[in-house]
Design a protein around this motif. Structure first.
Motif, PDB file in Angstrom:
ATOM      1  N   GLY A  40     -86.366 -25.844  74.957  1.00  0.00           N
ATOM      2  CA  GLY A  40     -85.610 -24.700  74.438  1.00  0.00           C
ATOM      3  C   GLY A  40     -84.108 -24.916  74.449  1.00  0.00           C
ATOM      4  N   ILE A  41     -83.669 -26.143  74.228  1.00  0.00           N
ATOM      5  CA  ILE A  41     -82.234 -26.445  74.240  1.00  0.00           C
ATOM      6  C   ILE A  41     -81.670 -26.319  72.829  1.00  0.00           C
ATOM      7  CG2 ILE A  41     -80.504 -28.243  74.676  1.00  0.00           C
ATOM      8  CD1 ILE A  41     -82.512 -29.435  76.723  1.00  0.00           C
ATOM      9  N   GLY A  42     -80.620 -25.505  72.669  1.00  0.00           N
ATOM     10  CA  GLY A  42     -79.884 -25.431  71.415  1.00  0.00           C
ATOM     11  C   GLY A  42     -80.594 -24.660  70.316  1.00  0.00           C
ATOM     12  N   THR A  43     -79.839 -24.413  69.244  1.00  0.00           N
ATOM     13  CA  THR A  43     -80.355 -23.746  68.047  1.00  0.00           C
ATOM     14  C   THR A  43     -80.262 -24.733  66.900  1.00  0.00           C
ATOM     15  OG1 THR A  43     -79.423 -21.701  68.896  1.00  0.00           O
ATOM     16  CG2 THR A  43     -80.072 -21.720  66.579  1.00  0.00           C
ATOM     17  N   LEU A  44     -81.392 -25.032  66.275  1.00  0.00           N
ATOM     18  CA  LEU A  44     -81.403 -26.054  65.221  1.00  0.00           C
ATOM     19  C   LEU A  44     -80.949 -25.487  63.883  1.00  0.00           C
ATOM     20  CD1 LEU A  44     -84.765 -27.912  65.995  1.00  0.00           C
ATOM     21  CD2 LEU A  44     -82.447 -28.741  66.416  1.00  0.00           C
ATOM     22  N   ARG A  45     -80.131 -26.248  63.189  1.00  0.00           N
ATOM     23  CA  ARG A  45     -79.665 -25.892  61.843  1.00  0.00           C
ATOM     24  C   ARG A  45     -79.759 -27.111  60.944  1.00  0.00           C
ATOM     25  NH1 ARG A  45     -75.817 -21.576  62.463  1.00  0.00           N
ATOM     26  NH2 ARG A  45     -77.120 -20.011  63.446  1.00  0.00           N
ATOM     27  N   ALA A  46     -79.984 -26.870  59.655  1.00  0.00           N
ATOM     28  CA  ALA A  46     -79.888 -27.952  58.669  1.00  0.00           C
ATOM     29  C   ALA A  46     -78.457 -27.976  58.138  1.00  0.00           C
ATOM     30  CB  ALA A  46     -80.880 -27.718  57.542  1.00  0.00           C
ATOM     31  N   PRO A  47     -77.967 -29.146  57.726  1.00  0.00           N
ATOM     32  CA  PRO A  47     -76.587 -29.227  57.229  1.00  0.00           C
ATOM     33  C   PRO A  47     -76.475 -28.740  55.785  1.00  0.00           C
ATOM     34  CG  PRO A  47     -77.624 -31.371  57.056  1.00  0.00           C
ATOM     35  CD  PRO A  47     -78.642 -30.460  57.709  1.00  0.00           C
ATOM     36  N   ALA A  48     -75.258 -28.360  55.386  1.00  0.00           N
ATOM     37  CA  ALA A  48     -74.964 -28.088  53.972  1.00  0.00           C
ATOM     38  C   ALA A  48     -74.808 -29.427  53.240  1.00  0.00           C
ATOM     39  CB  ALA A  48     -73.683 -27.268  53.873  1.00  0.00           C
ATOM     40  N   ALA A  49     -74.510 -29.371  51.951  1.00  0.00           N
ATOM     41  CA  ALA A  49     -74.286 -30.618  51.191  1.00  0.00           C
ATOM     42  C   ALA A  49     -73.091 -31.371  51.784  1.00  0.00           C
ATOM     43  CB  ALA A  49     -74.029 -30.278  49.727  1.00  0.00           C
ATOM     44  N   PRO A  50     -73.127 -32.707  51.770  1.00  0.00           N
ATOM     45  CA  PRO A  50     -72.013 -33.471  52.354  1.00  0.00           C
ATOM     46  C   PRO A  50     -70.705 -33.275  51.586  1.00  0.00           C
ATOM     47  CG  PRO A  50     -73.575 -34.940  51.240  1.00  0.00           C
ATOM     48  CD  PRO A  50     -74.193 -33.576  51.244  1.00  0.00           C
ATOM     49  N   ASP A  51     -69.610 -33.178  52.313  1.00  0.00           N
ATOM     50  CA  ASP A  51     -68.276 -33.075  51.719  1.00  0.00           C
ATOM     51  C   ASP A  51     -67.801 -34.494  51.389  1.00  0.00           C
ATOM     52  OD1 ASP A  51     -65.570 -32.903  51.173  1.00  0.00           O
ATOM     53  OD2 ASP A  51     -65.169 -31.410  52.735  1.00  0.00           O
ATOM     54  N   LEU A  52     -68.056 -34.902  50.141  1.00  0.00           N
ATOM     55  CA  LEU A  52     -67.754 -36.289  49.754  1.00  0.00           C
ATOM     56  C   LEU A  52     -66.258 -36.571  49.764  1.00  0.00           C
ATOM     57  CD1 LEU A  52     -70.397 -36.798  46.927  1.00  0.00           C
ATOM     58  CD2 LEU A  52     -70.422 -37.789  49.226  1.00  0.00           C
ATOM     59  N   ASP A  53     -65.452 -35.537  49.533  1.00  0.00           N
ATOM     60  CA  ASP A  53     -64.002 -35.756  49.575  1.00  0.00           C
ATOM     61  C   ASP A  53     -63.556 -36.100  50.990  1.00  0.00           C
ATOM     62  OD1 ASP A  53     -63.593 -35.325  46.843  1.00  0.00           O
ATOM     63  OD2 ASP A  53     -63.655 -33.155  47.143  1.00  0.00           O
ATOM     64  N   LEU A  54     -64.080 -35.387  51.980  1.00  0.00           N
ATOM     65  CA  LEU A  54     -63.742 -35.703  53.372  1.00  0.00           C
ATOM     66  C   LEU A  54     -64.261 -37.100  53.730  1.00  0.00           C
ATOM     67  CD1 LEU A  54     -62.737 -35.186  56.227  1.00  0.00           C
ATOM     68  CD2 LEU A  54     -64.608 -33.615  56.578  1.00  0.00           C
ATOM     69  N   ILE A  55     -65.468 -37.414  53.293  1.00  0.00           N
ATOM     70  CA  ILE A  55     -66.007 -38.761  53.558  1.00  0.00           C
ATOM     71  C   ILE A  55     -65.080 -39.823  52.970  1.00  0.00           C
ATOM     72  CG2 ILE A  55     -67.944 -40.328  53.080  1.00  0.00           C
ATOM     73  CD1 ILE A  55     -69.806 -37.849  53.260  1.00  0.00           C
ATOM     74  N   ARG A  56     -64.531 -39.546  51.776  1.00  0.00           N
ATOM     75  CA  ARG A  56     -63.622 -40.515  51.147  1.00  0.00           C
ATOM     76  C   ARG A  56     -62.218 -40.516  51.745  1.00  0.00           C
ATOM     77  NH1 ARG A  56     -66.317 -38.761  46.264  1.00  0.00           N
ATOM     78  NH2 ARG A  56     -67.698 -40.404  45.547  1.00  0.00           N
ATOM     79  N   ARG A  57     -61.898 -39.547  52.576  1.00  0.00           N
ATOM     80  CA  ARG A  57     -60.624 -39.623  53.306  1.00  0.00           C
ATOM     81  C   ARG A  57     -60.778 -40.459  54.580  1.00  0.00           C
ATOM     82  NH1 ARG A  57     -60.357 -34.388  51.283  1.00  0.00           N
ATOM     83  NH2 ARG A  57     -60.958 -33.303  53.185  1.00  0.00           N
TER      84      ARG A  57
END
Ligand code: Q9C
Ligand code: ZN
Length: 347
Positions: free
Chosen positions: A44-61
């Motif tokens: 029972g550790i934590g609350t699971l969430r799925a991620p939103a779409a990846p921020d490709l601009d941040l990835i490219r920074r």
């Protein structure tokens, strides 16, 4: 604690890695993450969430745009060479070391794979980009969740492939996108003026260090096996203080293979003292549990119960924090050990 877990991590599923002169089954497997998820659910550790779409601009920074393009297209390029390649992974085999030109981009596919990698242990597979990008999204979302001011103070990117060996324009060490660095950059852009990255994977976080080596706004600290004998061998020594604006903002704490929890804790305390002096607004913890005594490719001697104490000690920093999931290859015990860190952290 919010836990962003990568629902498509299993799409990165390498067949074989080059290891000690042989092609062997990959150590970095989908089962690793499933054991962690099972342990968290069971306790029972934590609350699971799925991620939103990846921020490709941040990835490219964080990563170079041409490296991101390469990763995104690599599998299609590989299949275009020969449809039969669908049954094989992409494994690097040639690299531009000293004496070669670095101002050219050969069109040959093997050459391009070598240009963007540094070892032969990291197969790039049909689903690598999709899995790595969703993992990056977990790290970015975790950083944004702890930045909102009224949300949780702690979040985890529970993902694979891991990230800390990946640099601006290279993969290696089972890593493709640097989740810890992406979390640090996302924390900076969400308002934290100073961010510390503490890397406690068995292996030096060479990708993270190199990404921030000349920046004074992100402190990188790594406790790891001495690179004289341990992977990644060519970075991670004690005499790497940072450069330019980053001078004084990198700390490597290499330890001899065989180090036990007492010796490891002494180094951790040195790292925590440096983080305290840096006065960060937020913390990223690159969590590898390949420091475990039963790890098949590593040589520290931490026991499962020690990870409860590690988590409790990190929580005492009292900082908004993002955990990323790095190494740990004693597959069945990875779940218990990660869950212990998080349980110790939550108190
Ligand atoms: N042929 C992490 O723990 N082993 N990566 C040597 C090279 C590489 C570990 C294989 C170990 C990488 C995230
Ligand atoms: Zn590792």
């Amino acid at each position: 604690m919010l836990i962003f877990h990568n629902p498509v991590h299993g799409k990165h599923d390498g067949r074989q890695e080059m290891f000690r002169g042989r092609l062997v089954p990959c150590h970095e497997t989908p089962a690793r993450l499933e054991y962690v998820l099972d342990a968290l659910r069971e306790r029972g550790i934590g609350t699971l969430r799925a991620p939103a779409a990846p921020d490709l601009d941040l990835i490219r920074r964080v990563h170079s745009p041409r490296y991101v393009d390469f990763l995104q297209r690599a599998w299609a390029d590989w299949i275009a060479l020969d449809p039969a390649n669908a049954e094989l992974d992409i494994l690097p085999s040639v690299w531009p070391v000293r004496g070669f030109r670095h101002d050219i981009s050969p069109s040959n596919f093997a050459a391009r794979v070598g240009l963007f990698s540094f070892d032969s242990g990291s197969p790039l597979t049909a689903g690598t980009w999709e899995a790595a990008a969703a993992g990056a999204a977990c790290a970015i979302d975790a950083a944004r969740a702890v930045s909102s001011g009224h949300g949780p103070r702690t979040a985890m990117a529970l993902t694979r492939p891991p990230g800390h060996h990946a640099g601006a324009d290279f993969f290696g060490g089972y890593c493709f996108l640097n989740n810890a660095a992406l979390a640090a950059q996302a924390l900076r852009e969400a308002g934290a003026e100073r961010v510390a990255v503490l890397d406690i994977d068995y292996h030096h976080g060479n990708g993270t260090q190199s990404l921030f080596y000349e920046r004074g706004d992100v402190l990188t600290v790594s406790v790891h096996g001495d690179p004289t004998t341990e992977y990644p061998f060519f970075l991670g020594y004690a005499d790497e203080p940072g450069q330019g604006a980053g001078l004084g903002a990198n700390l490597n704490l290499p330890l001899a293979a065989g180090t036990d929890f007492a010796g490891w804790t002494e180094a951790l305390e040195q790292g925590l003292a440096a983080i305290g002096r840096f006065k960060p607004d937020a913390l990223v913890i690159a969590l590898g549990v390949d420091t475990y005594e039963g790890d098949p490719i590593s040589k520290f001697k931490l026991r499962s119960a020690d990870y409860l104490r590690v988590g409790a000690r990190l929580a005492r920093l009292g900082l908004p924090a993002v955990f990323t999931m790095e190494g740990g290859y004693a597959v069945a015990e990875v779940g218990v050990n990660v869950a212990n860190v998080l349980e110790g952290y939550a108190g």
